[in-house]
Write a protein that holds these residues in place. Structure first.
Motif, short mmCIF file in Angstrom:
data_model
loop_
_atom_site.label_atom_id
_atom_site.label_comp_id
_atom_site.label_asym_id
_atom_site.label_seq_id
_atom_site.Cartn_x
_atom_site.Cartn_y
_atom_site.Cartn_z
N GLY A 68 59.90 66.40 44.58
CA GLY A 68 59.03 66.32 43.91
C GLY A 68 59.41 66.76 42.09
O GLY A 68 60.54 66.44 41.93
N LYS A 69 57.81 66.70 41.96
CA LYS A 69 58.40 66.15 39.59
C LYS A 69 58.63 67.89 39.30
O LYS A 69 59.57 68.09 38.69
N THR A 70 57.78 68.61 39.96
CA THR A 70 58.00 70.28 39.95
C THR A 70 58.09 71.01 41.69
O THR A 70 57.44 69.91 42.20
N VAL A 71 58.16 72.29 42.08
CA VAL A 71 58.53 72.45 43.28
C VAL A 71 56.76 72.76 42.99
O VAL A 71 56.68 73.02 44.33
N ARG A 76 51.84 72.17 46.17
CA ARG A 76 50.55 72.24 45.91
C ARG A 76 50.04 69.79 46.70
O ARG A 76 48.95 69.93 47.41
N ASN A 77 50.60 68.83 46.33
CA ASN A 77 50.68 67.41 46.89
C ASN A 77 50.82 67.14 48.18
O ASN A 77 50.23 66.34 48.25
N LEU A 82 49.86 68.54 54.05
CA LEU A 82 50.49 67.97 55.02
C LEU A 82 50.84 69.33 56.45
O LEU A 82 50.74 69.18 57.63
N ILE A 83 50.46 71.05 56.09
CA ILE A 83 50.47 71.98 56.75
C ILE A 83 49.58 71.20 57.88
O ILE A 83 49.83 71.03 59.31
#
Length: 427
Positions: A68-71, A76-77, A82-83
């Motif tokens: 992603g853009k950042t970890v 978060r997104n 997903l989990i």
């Protein structure tokens, strides 16, 4: 190999296509997939779920990358939502948050998923050296080309595939030109999403999202088109709607500032009532017009005058204004906070606040009002960037919205994720 998939009936037809493209007769020949289109259209959810199912069915004891853009934004997104979806489908997820990876097991296969942030050119070095069986790049249009190409080069395992998702940007963007427009040469499967492809959105929510954007951002985030930004940056600004005398009972006073030595210096005083922020007053000084530059101490004296006797909580300042920040701190009255300075993302936030009616301006803030009518996109640069003129009040407003309003509206789950004390969990 058991390729029987979990029940996917609750997903829309487009989402199911994104989840199972690697199995379907008409799309399994492709090496990669890209899902682009409207915001909140369900593309990230479907792509991430498909990636995990594909990898766990086809591989065991292999490494994969989630990017992603950042970890932080990736967790978060993508990972956090997903989990809870994986557990009812029979997956077991063990997170190692402090080490930025998770292990996922399904039907006897277990693989490791490393988390990477591709925020700048230096990020490419983070993913060097690893051997991957697949990579998912969420919001790939926000990542530097060097990071993306390094991630793709890591996919050397036989049968590896590449998964992309993004919201549209400028048609001059390298990813659009070299991947989406050349998808046949890249052997890329392309899916375009709309708001109607997300079955979780109610008609009322879809309508609200359509009200939030105008101009190029509407075309990109609602219609899902790769279009160039042009004309006024904030065409939604309306004197009738956005200019109002501040009411009584304002609280939570904040000052935002864009600092210049030769260029103008602009400070705005903000107060809050309910869910609206009012720009109550401003200080704007243009040394080019007067021919007389002011020192940091002179600017500070006017900053004190702007605040008056009000309990100003903090001064949000241009992050490059080191000398002015030091001057403010030296006097000891105000707390200084460096502003968030992402230009395009900040402009989107200001546009959203204007559309929602949560940002209002006193008629006495004449320079801010003047700049709204002059602040335009640079159509010659090939990038999403405004012309660097008539932008000083615009910058200090962007600093305020990106920093102060984002703080005030930060969702509880994000705050919780920053303060969590456990670094490992199993679901």
């Amino acid at each position: 190999m058991n390729t029987q998939l979990p029940d996917l009936q609750r997903f829309s037809p487009k989402q199911r296509k994104a989840i199972r493209w690697w199995l379907d007769k008409d799309s399994r020949r492709y090496d990669a997939i890209v899902c682009d289109g409207a915001i909140r259209s369900g593309k990230t959810t479907a792509l991430a779920l498909g990636f995990i199912i594909w990898s766990c069915i086809n591989f065991h004891d292999r490494a994969f990358a989630l990017c992603g853009k950042t970890v932080t934004s990736l967790h978060r997104n993508l990972i956090t939502p997903l989990i809870p979806m994986l557990q009812p489908l029979g997956f077991t997820v063990t997170e190692r948050v402090s080490r930025s990876y998770c292990d996922i097991s399904f039907r006897g296969n277990t693989n490791r998923y490393y988390w990477f942030g591709g925020k700048d050119e230096a990020s490419a070095s983070l993913i060097q050296g690893i051997t991957l069986a697949g990579v998912l790049l969420d919001e790939v249009a926000l990542m530097p080309r060097s990071f993306v190409e390094q991630a793709l080069a890591r996919c050397s395992v036989s049968g590896s595939r590449i998964w992309f998702s993004c919201n549209p940007g400028s048609p001059s963007h390298w990813f659009y030109r070299e991947w989406i427009l050349q998808r046949k040469q890249k052997n890329l499967f392309y899916l375009h999403f709309t708001l109607d492809d997300n079955t979780a959105l109610s008609p009322a929510i879809r309508k609200r999202y359509r009200r939030m954007y105008t101009g190029a951002f509407y075309e990109r985030y609602i219609n899902g088109r790769w279009v160039a930004a042009h004309g006024l940056v904030y065409p939604m600004f309306s004197p009738k709607r956005h200019i109002a005398l501040p009411p009584e009972g304002l609280t939570d006073y904040i000052i935002s500032g864009d600092y210049g030595t030769v260029n103008p210096t602009s400070f705005g005083l903000w107060g809050r009532k309910d869910h609206r922020w009012y720009r109550v007053a401003e200080y704007y000084y243009d040394a080019r017009k007067t021919g007389i530059p002011r020192t940091d101490e002179e600017h500070y004296a006017h900053l004190e005058g702007l605040a008056g006797g009000l309990p100003v909580r903090q001064v949000i300042l241009d992050p490059s204004a080191a000398s002015m920040a030091a001057c403010i701190r030296r006097h000891g009255r105000f707390t200084v906070l460096p502003a968030r300075n992402e230009v395009t993302a900040g402009i989107q936030r200001v546009a959203n606040a204007l559309n929602e009616g949560s940002l209002l301006f006193s008629p006495h803030c004449k320079d801010a009002i003047r700049e709204f009518s002059l602040y335009t996109w640079d159509t010659d640069g090939g990038k999403d960037a405004p012309i660097k003129e008539n932008d000083h009040a615009m910058d200090d407003i962007r600093y305020f919205v990106s920093t102060a309003m984002k703080q005030a509206d930060k969702p509880a789950f994000y705050t919780a994720s920053l303060t969590r004390t456990t670094h490992e969990r199993r679901v």
